[in-house]
Design a protein around this motif. Structure first.
Motif, PDB file in Angstrom:
ATOM      1  N   ALA A  59       0.828  -1.217   0.000  1.00 15.58           N
ATOM      2  CA  ALA A  59       0.000   0.000   0.000  1.00 15.58           C
ATOM      3  C   ALA A  59       0.859   1.262   0.000  1.00 15.58           C
ATOM      4  CB  ALA A  59      -0.887  -0.012   1.228  1.00 15.58           C
ATOM      5  N   ILE A  60       0.615   2.141  -0.939  1.00 15.17           N
ATOM      6  CA  ILE A  60       1.291   3.430  -0.955  1.00 15.17           C
ATOM      7  C   ILE A  60       0.284   4.567  -1.082  1.00 15.17           C
ATOM      8  CG2 ILE A  60       3.034   4.912  -2.039  1.00 15.17           C
ATOM      9  CD1 ILE A  60       4.466   2.387  -3.035  1.00 15.17           C
ATOM     10  N   SER A  89      -4.808   3.503   0.927  1.00 14.91           N
ATOM     11  CA  SER A  89      -6.135   3.465   1.546  1.00 14.91           C
ATOM     12  C   SER A  89      -7.211   3.998   0.602  1.00 14.91           C
ATOM     13  CB  SER A  89      -6.120   4.305   2.820  1.00 14.91           C
ATOM     14  OG  SER A  89      -7.436   4.374   3.310  1.00 14.91           O
ATOM     15  N   ASN A 117      -6.919  -1.404   0.381  1.00 15.57           N
ATOM     16  CA  ASN A 117      -6.567  -1.076   1.768  1.00 15.57           C
ATOM     17  C   ASN A 117      -7.561  -0.066   2.322  1.00 15.57           C
ATOM     18  OD1 ASN A 117      -5.084   0.885   3.630  1.00 15.57           O
ATOM     19  ND2 ASN A 117      -3.546  -0.708   3.475  1.00 15.57           N
ATOM     20  N   SER A 204       4.454  -5.048   9.174  1.00 13.84           N
ATOM     21  CA  SER A 204       5.087  -3.778   8.754  1.00 13.84           C
ATOM     22  C   SER A 204       5.827  -3.025   9.873  1.00 13.84           C
ATOM     23  CB  SER A 204       4.016  -2.875   8.124  1.00 13.84           C
ATOM     24  OG  SER A 204       4.695  -1.892   7.356  1.00 13.84           O
ATOM     25  N   THR A 209       9.989   3.519   6.056  1.00 17.30           N
ATOM     26  CA  THR A 209       9.104   4.673   6.222  1.00 17.30           C
ATOM     27  C   THR A 209       8.708   4.845   7.684  1.00 17.30           C
ATOM     28  OG1 THR A 209       8.222   4.329   4.014  1.00 17.30           O
ATOM     29  CG2 THR A 209       6.861   5.622   5.530  1.00 17.30           C
ATOM     30  N   GLY A 254      11.074  -1.242   5.596  1.00 15.44           N
ATOM     31  CA  GLY A 254      12.526  -1.116   5.466  1.00 15.44           C
ATOM     32  C   GLY A 254      13.178  -2.103   4.515  1.00 15.44           C
TER      33      GLY A 254
HETATM   34  C1  FNR Z   1       2.261   4.200   2.997  1.00 14.76           C
HETATM   35  N1  FNR Z   1       1.751   3.145   3.761  1.00 14.76           N
HETATM   36  C2  FNR Z   1       0.396   2.931   3.808  1.00 14.76           C
HETATM   37  N2  FNR Z   1      -0.098   1.838   4.454  1.00 14.76           N
HETATM   38  C3  FNR Z   1      -1.408   1.590   4.474  1.00 14.76           C
HETATM   39  O1  FNR Z   1      -1.798   0.582   5.047  1.00 14.76           O
HETATM   40  N3  FNR Z   1      -2.293   2.450   3.862  1.00 14.76           N
HETATM   41  C4  FNR Z   1      -1.873   3.560   3.191  1.00 14.76           C
HETATM   42  O2  FNR Z   1      -2.678   4.291   2.621  1.00 14.76           O
HETATM   43  C5  FNR Z   1      -0.485   3.832   3.172  1.00 14.76           C
HETATM   44  N4  FNR Z   1       0.000   4.966   2.580  1.00 14.76           N
HETATM   45  C6  FNR Z   1       1.358   5.132   2.434  1.00 14.76           C
HETATM   46  C7  FNR Z   1       1.866   6.227   1.718  1.00 14.76           C
HETATM   47  C8  FNR Z   1       3.228   6.350   1.500  1.00 14.76           C
HETATM   48  C9  FNR Z   1       3.742   7.512   0.703  1.00 14.76           C
HETATM   49  C10 FNR Z   1       4.118   5.374   2.022  1.00 14.76           C
HETATM   50  C11 FNR Z   1       5.603   5.467   1.763  1.00 14.76           C
HETATM   51  C12 FNR Z   1       3.639   4.327   2.767  1.00 14.76           C
HETATM   52  C13 FNR Z   1       2.634   2.285   4.582  1.00 14.76           C
HETATM   53  C14 FNR Z   1       3.284   1.164   3.797  1.00 14.76           C
HETATM   54  O3  FNR Z   1       2.335   0.291   3.232  1.00 14.76           O
HETATM   55  C15 FNR Z   1       4.262   0.363   4.680  1.00 14.76           C
HETATM   56  O4  FNR Z   1       3.556  -0.289   5.679  1.00 14.76           O
HETATM   57  C16 FNR Z   1       5.310   1.254   5.329  1.00 14.76           C
HETATM   58  O5  FNR Z   1       5.645   2.294   4.446  1.00 14.76           O
HETATM   59  C17 FNR Z   1       6.585   0.508   5.672  1.00 14.76           C
HETATM   60  O6  FNR Z   1       7.196  -0.028   4.506  1.00 14.76           O
HETATM   61  P1  FNR Z   1       8.442   0.683   3.749  1.00 14.76           P
HETATM   62  O7  FNR Z   1       7.946   1.987   3.201  1.00 14.76           O
HETATM   63  O8  FNR Z   1       9.487   0.897   4.782  1.00 14.76           O
HETATM   64  O9  FNR Z   1       8.782  -0.280   2.656  1.00 14.76           O
END
Ligand code: FNR
Length: 335
Positions: A59-60, A89, A117, A204, A209, A254
């Protein structure tokens, strides 16, 4: 108007975690090989579905023009590489019926392996709406307590969360994954989730992040002493070793490269999610170049598995490893 989703992307890319728990894990290799490279099988299974590869785009984003472009780009990569793609989301689309930053990925890639999500603060009907729009393979329900607390416009009422999750489980017909957002999950949370009917957890963890950092950048009075809140990804996986046969554990947080991915699988994860690492590729490179990188990752995963004498994900779990530093200190304590 400033968009919260654009802030998240901007500050996620600005943050460089000073500590990553994967660096505390050393895998013990084997000098006399058992398998040829092309005998190595990367396939996995979780949330009632088979996947050809054990890593995916986690999810991003979604909910702004910039987010739409990123989703389009990453969905195309996922489609070409046969990877699972999980949207950010879906609640942004539920607030604005003109928003097509999520639905477009399905329209442009009808055969994409897609999941979506939603936040645990939402009622299950929001999940049903997201499922109706995207027909996903599963629904991630995210928990992000410290993010909400630091977020200037975040939620302040939390006593509905547990009941919301219960209702998601009771009313949603596709698999549900309970997911953290980079703060990690340990045994007590998993036990509670199991009681509520959750079978798959994306733990996670900390190390990539930091939503504490991101929200601190968006506040006037930064609480930056909380930027390293939560448990690391490796600490969570070690803490949950006894649960790998009872529930499905997905690892994220990470993950930078195929070696980090393999370490997650050695520690019992069924699959590995990437957000920041893939987001960085999406803003720096064109689709063709990202595809090349992802294809290389597949080969590199096989190379590492070959050097560990593991033919498949299951055999990877027999790999021996040693721990160093903070991760070792964490691993020897009972709590
Ligand atoms: C996220 N992540 C995230 N998780 C989720 O459950 N719903 C969301 O809408 C979002 N939005 C989101 C936006 C951005 C810009 C980032 C970078 C991350 C969290 C993501 O899915 C993950 O759990 C964490 O970012 C940790 O993984 P990384 O980034 O360290 O690989």
């Amino acid at each position: 108007m400033k968009n919260r989703k654009d802030d998240h992307i901007k500050y996620a890319l600005e943050h460089e975690s000073e500590y990553n728990s994967f660096d505390d894990v050393e895998l013990i290799h084997s000098s006399i090989p058992k398998y040829n490279l092309d005998e190595i099988d990367l396939s996995t299974h979780f949330a009632s579905h088979d996947f050809e590869f054990p890593f995916f785009i986690n999810a991003i984003t979604g909910g702004s023009e910039n987010a739409k472009k990123i989703n389009q780009k990453l969905a195309k990569v996922a489609n070409e590489c046969n990877l699972l793609f999980v949207t950010g989301s879906y609640s942004a689309a539920l607030k604005n019926s003109d928003d097509d930053s999520f639905n477009i990925v399905k329209k442009e890639n009808p055969n994409l392996q897609l999941a979506t999500n939603i936040g645990i603060d939402k009622n299950y009907t929001a999940g049903i709406a997201a499922i109706k729009a995207l027909n996903p393979l599963f629904l991630q329900v995210h928990v992000n307590l410290m993010q909400e607390l630091i977020m200037p416009e975040g939620s302040r009422n939390f006593n509905e969360w547990e009941n919301n999750l219960k209702e998601f489980v009771q009313n949603i017909e596709i698999p549900i994954i309970l997911k953290e957002v980079g703060f990690g999950m340990t045994e007590d949370t998993i036990k509670q989730g199991i009681k509520l009917g959750i079978k798959t957890f994306d733990i996670s963890g900390r190390g990539g992040t930091s939503f504490a950092f991101i929200e601190n950048m968006r506040r006037e009075n930064s609480l930056d002493y909380l930027n390293n809140w939560g448990q690391t990804t490796v600490a969570c996986l070690l803490n949950l070793k006894d649960y790998t046969g009872k529930v499905e554990i997905i690892a994220s947080g990470g993950v930078r490269n195929p070696l980090d991915m393999i370490k997650c699988l050695v520690l019992g994860a069924k699959a590995v999610g990437l957000s920041r690492t893939i987001l960085e590729l999406a803003v720096k490179y064109d689709v063709e170049n990202i595809i090349k990188t992802v294809e290389n990752w597949k080969t590199e995963c096989k190379m590492i598995m070959c050097a560990l004498n593991a033919k498949n994900i299951k055999e990877l779990q027999n790999t021996k490893y040693v721990l160093y530093g903070k991760t070792l200190e964490f691993s020897i304590q009972k709590f």
